[in-house]
Scaffold this motif. Structure first.
Motif, mmCIF file in Angstrom:
data_model
loop_
_atom_site.group_PDB
_atom_site.id
_atom_site.type_symbol
_atom_site.label_atom_id
_atom_site.label_comp_id
_atom_site.label_asym_id
_atom_site.label_seq_id
_atom_site.Cartn_x
_atom_site.Cartn_y
_atom_site.Cartn_z
ATOM 1 N N ALA A 292 0.823 -1.209 0.000
ATOM 2 C CA ALA A 292 0.000 0.000 0.000
ATOM 3 C C ALA A 292 0.858 1.260 0.000
ATOM 4 O O ALA A 292 0.497 2.271 -0.604
ATOM 5 N N LEU A 293 2.014 1.218 0.674
ATOM 6 C CA LEU A 293 2.907 2.370 0.700
ATOM 7 C C LEU A 293 3.352 2.749 -0.707
ATOM 8 O O LEU A 293 3.387 3.934 -1.067
ATOM 9 N N CYS A 294 3.690 1.758 -1.521
ATOM 10 C CA CYS A 294 4.148 2.027 -2.891
ATOM 11 C C CYS A 294 2.982 2.375 -3.803
ATOM 12 O O CYS A 294 3.129 3.214 -4.705
ATOM 13 N N ARG A 295 1.832 1.742 -3.605
ATOM 14 C CA ARG A 295 0.667 2.075 -4.435
ATOM 15 C C ARG A 295 0.188 3.499 -4.198
ATOM 16 O O ARG A 295 -0.498 4.084 -5.034
ATOM 17 N N ALA A 296 0.546 4.070 -3.050
ATOM 18 C CA ALA A 296 0.189 5.453 -2.747
ATOM 19 C C ALA A 296 1.255 6.435 -3.220
ATOM 20 O O ALA A 296 1.237 7.603 -2.824
ATOM 21 N N HIS A 297 2.177 6.002 -4.047
ATOM 22 C CA HIS A 297 3.214 6.890 -4.589
ATOM 23 C C HIS A 297 2.566 8.098 -5.266
ATOM 24 O O HIS A 297 1.633 7.949 -6.051
ATOM 25 N N ARG A 298 3.059 9.278 -4.942
ATOM 26 C CA ARG A 298 2.524 10.554 -5.428
ATOM 27 C C ARG A 298 1.110 10.818 -4.919
ATOM 28 O O ARG A 298 0.416 11.696 -5.443
ATOM 29 N N GLY A 299 0.673 10.060 -3.934
ATOM 30 C CA GLY A 299 -0.664 10.232 -3.381
ATOM 31 C C GLY A 299 -0.636 10.209 -1.865
ATOM 32 O O GLY A 299 0.305 10.708 -1.232
ATOM 33 N N VAL A 300 -1.659 9.623 -1.264
ATOM 34 C CA VAL A 300 -1.853 9.664 0.183
ATOM 35 C C VAL A 300 -1.992 8.246 0.718
ATOM 36 O O VAL A 300 -2.775 7.440 0.189
ATOM 37 N N LEU A 301 -1.230 7.944 1.766
ATOM 38 C CA LEU A 301 -1.382 6.697 2.518
ATOM 39 C C LEU A 301 -2.016 7.044 3.855
ATOM 40 O O LEU A 301 -1.423 7.775 4.659
ATOM 41 N N PHE A 302 -3.217 6.551 4.092
ATOM 42 C CA PHE A 302 -3.979 6.868 5.299
ATOM 43 C C PHE A 302 -4.045 5.645 6.191
ATOM 44 O O PHE A 302 -4.542 4.593 5.779
ATOM 45 N N LEU A 303 -3.535 5.779 7.408
ATOM 46 C CA LEU A 303 -3.585 4.701 8.391
ATOM 47 C C LEU A 303 -4.535 5.119 9.502
ATOM 48 O O LEU A 303 -4.154 5.858 10.426
ATOM 49 N N ASP A 304 -5.784 4.681 9.389
ATOM 50 C CA ASP A 304 -6.777 4.977 10.411
ATOM 51 C C ASP A 304 -6.559 4.047 11.596
ATOM 52 O O ASP A 304 -6.112 2.904 11.436
ATOM 53 N N GLU A 305 -6.892 4.531 12.782
ATOM 54 C CA GLU A 305 -6.631 3.775 14.023
ATOM 55 C C GLU A 305 -5.165 3.338 14.051
ATOM 56 O O GLU A 305 -4.831 2.167 14.262
ATOM 57 N N ALA A 306 -4.267 4.288 13.848
ATOM 58 C CA ALA A 306 -2.843 3.978 13.717
ATOM 59 C C ALA A 306 -2.269 3.198 14.896
ATOM 60 O O ALA A 306 -1.460 2.278 14.684
ATOM 61 N N PRO A 307 -2.647 3.482 16.160
ATOM 62 C CA PRO A 307 -2.073 2.694 17.251
ATOM 63 C C PRO A 307 -2.481 1.224 17.239
ATOM 64 O O PRO A 307 -1.872 0.419 17.950
ATOM 65 N N GLU A 308 -3.498 0.867 16.457
ATOM 66 C CA GLU A 308 -3.904 -0.535 16.387
ATOM 67 C C GLU A 308 -3.017 -1.335 15.421
ATOM 68 O O GLU A 308 -3.055 -2.565 15.425
ATOM 69 N N PHE A 309 -2.228 -0.669 14.585
ATOM 70 C CA PHE A 309 -1.274 -1.377 13.742
ATOM 71 C C PHE A 309 -0.143 -1.920 14.615
ATOM 72 O O PHE A 309 0.258 -1.275 15.591
ATOM 73 N N PRO A 310 0.397 -3.086 14.291
ATOM 74 C CA PRO A 310 1.574 -3.567 15.031
ATOM 75 C C PRO A 310 2.712 -2.555 14.941
ATOM 76 O O PRO A 310 2.974 -1.989 13.879
ATOM 77 N N ARG A 311 3.394 -2.361 16.053
ATOM 78 C CA ARG A 311 4.443 -1.337 16.078
ATOM 79 C C ARG A 311 5.553 -1.649 15.082
ATOM 80 O O ARG A 311 6.092 -0.738 14.437
#
Length: 506
Positions: A292-311
């Motif tokens: 997803a980080l690369c697919r958002a190239h030149r765009g926006v990567l949105f991580l909702d509920e960020a603390p719920e992602f593994p550190r």
């Protein structure tokens, strides 16, 4: 003739390399030997090719067949070599003219019935063929629009193996595919839908103008997701080079919309918090795919509920965000993907996420600390803007006296601010304030010393790191560009510092 060759393309990430497909036939026990570091999919292509040739009325030669894929040291992956293998075998057997086959670059997967099926990564493959000097490529019909994006290359679309055999044999030529006009992009969510979030709207505008990363905190219903979804609409359309870069990534990932062969608008990726490291950054056990980080190239990567992602997953973003690219290494090779992405994080103030605020919060101090600690300090230090969104009040929600500015109006100011930054940075190879190196920023574009008093005190007392100091200056320049000023003043620096030192979670 017992020896024939044609061409195909192998991919490593979004970079392609032309592969020479050679077929030699000799006397001996009938069989096929495939050499040149093929993966399991390429090895299985022999059976697909044999069935496709027979089912389209051709004859499979009962001789010893040696197929070489060159350069032999480069791993070959995927089913895109099927069409080249089939035509090279037929040419070596004398069923089609070898000279005509040798002038083509062939891409496509074969079905057992001889149909030519679409494959991933056609755009970067055709770009690689064009750079190598080839001028005619044959692609599946489903990939023709994508391949036609490359100028100077004749694109022939084949629906079946029989059609290609007839074309090479001079019986019925394949039509040359011409690029059709792109359909207009559908309008995205409008910023005018966001009510009562003056601070949040300002933060999104600043983030769009300077390309800054953004962290939004606030109770449920404060508008964090709405603001993030409207950020791509404030960004300018992609230029031709950027559009080809983004389209190539989505082509390799297999996420290119069939009705939109060229991505012209900044993309928006919002993975779920259960996403793995490979799905977020990229990877895979076989072919390395962009995340997803690369697919958002030149765009926006949105991580909702960020603390719920593994550190550990979040921390893998730190280096790619700085470098603008990510390299994924495997035993069979490595792939590099661009990822010049705007990161937007969103989080609730605490695990219980009470909409009523601190008064109704049931979380203990330990639970709050654990929740906040899931976002590491080094990651947060790379975030330029940290904004607390208050709960939307009833008065703001019901207010009818003022209409929020729509996306078009705010995007106009963003465009002017970006133009001012690009003019100032002309000759450096940079266009956005967020990309200016710290040393260059301090040496050539440092604000007047009196305007820096507040941020220097924050640095002295440890509230800012040196990296944070540079990021405050970048945001200050963006604020000045939005206001039409040629140099940031004390108010710009103070506002930039306030956007960085707001509490992350309470």
């Amino acid at each position: 003739m017992t020896l024939a060759r044609t061409w195909s393309v192998g991919l490593a990430g979004v970079h392609g390399a032309v592969v020479e497909v050679e077929v030699d036939m000799s006397a001996g026990v009938p069989g096929v030997v495939l050499v040149g570091l093929p993966d399991a999919v390429v090895r299985q292509s022999v059976d697909r090719v044999r069935a496709a040739v027979v089912n389209t009325g051709g004859r499979w030669p009962l001789r010893r067949i040696t197929i070489g894929l060159s350069p032999a040291s480069m791993p070959k992956q995927g089913s895109g070599f099927d069409l080249a293998l089939a035509m090279a075998v037929l040419a070596a057997d004398g069923a089609v003219p070898a000279e005509a086959v040798g002038r083509l670059v062939l891409l496509g997967e074969l079905g057992l019935d001889g149909s030519v099926r679409a494959v991933r990564g056609v755009l970067p493959a055709v770009l690689a063929a064009a750079r190598a000097g080839h001028r005619t490529v044959v692609v599946p019909t489903g990939n023709a629009e994508e391949a036609a994006l490359v100028d100077g290359v004749e694109v022939l679309a084949a629906g079946t193996l029989a059609e290609l055999v007839a074309h090479v044999g001079g019986v019925a030529a394949l039509p040359r595919h011409t690029r059709r006009p792109l359909p207009p992009a559908a309008p995205g969510p409008d910023l005018g839908d966001v009510v009562g979030q003056t601070v949040g709207r300002r933060a999104v505008e600043v983030a769009a103008a300077g390309g800054h990363h953004l962290f939004l905190t606030g109770p449920p219903g404060a508008g964090k997701t709405m603001l993030a979804e409207r950020l791509p609409g404030l960004l300018p359309e992609l230029d031709e080079q950027a559009a080809l870069e983004v389209t190539a990534i989505h082509s390799v990932a297999g996420t290119l919309p069939p009705d939109a062969p060229l991505v012209t608008r900044p993309t928006f990726e919002a993975p779920h918090h259960s996403a793995t490291m490979a799905s977020l950054v990229g990877g895979g056990s076989g072919v390395i795919r962009p995340g997803a980080l690369c697919r958002a190239h030149r765009g926006v990567l949105f991580l909702d509920e960020a603390p719920e992602f593994p550190r550990a997953v979040l921390d893998t973003l730190r280096q790619p965000l700085e470098r603008g690219q990510v390299t994924i290494s495997r035993a069979s090779g490595a792939a590099t993907f661009p990822c010049r992405t705007q990161l937007v994080l969103a989080a609730n103030p605490c695990p219980c996420a009470s909409a009523a605020g601190d008064a109704a919060c049931t979380c203990s101090a330990l639970e709050r600390r654990r929740y906040r600690s899931r976002l590491s300090g080094p990651l947060l230090d790379r975030i330029d803007l940290r904004v607390d969104l208050p709960a939307v009040t009833r008065a703001a929600w019901l207010e009818a006296g003022s209409v929020p500015e729509p996306t078009a109006v705010v995007a106009g100011r963003v465009h002017q601010a970006r133009a001012a930054a690009a003019a100032r940075l002309h000759g450096t190879g940079l266009t956005l304030n967020s990309h200016v190196p710290g040393r260059l920023l301090r040496d050539r574009w440092s604000p007047p010393r009196p305007a820096l008093a507040l941020v220097e005190r924050a640095l002295e007392r440890g509230a800012l790191s040196v990296r944070g100091y540079d990021r405050v200056l970048r945001v200050a320049w963006t604020l000045a560009d939005l206001a039409g000023r040629t140099v940031p003043g004390a108010d710009d620096v103070a506002e930039a510092l306030g956007m960085r030192l707001q509490r992350v979670a309470a």
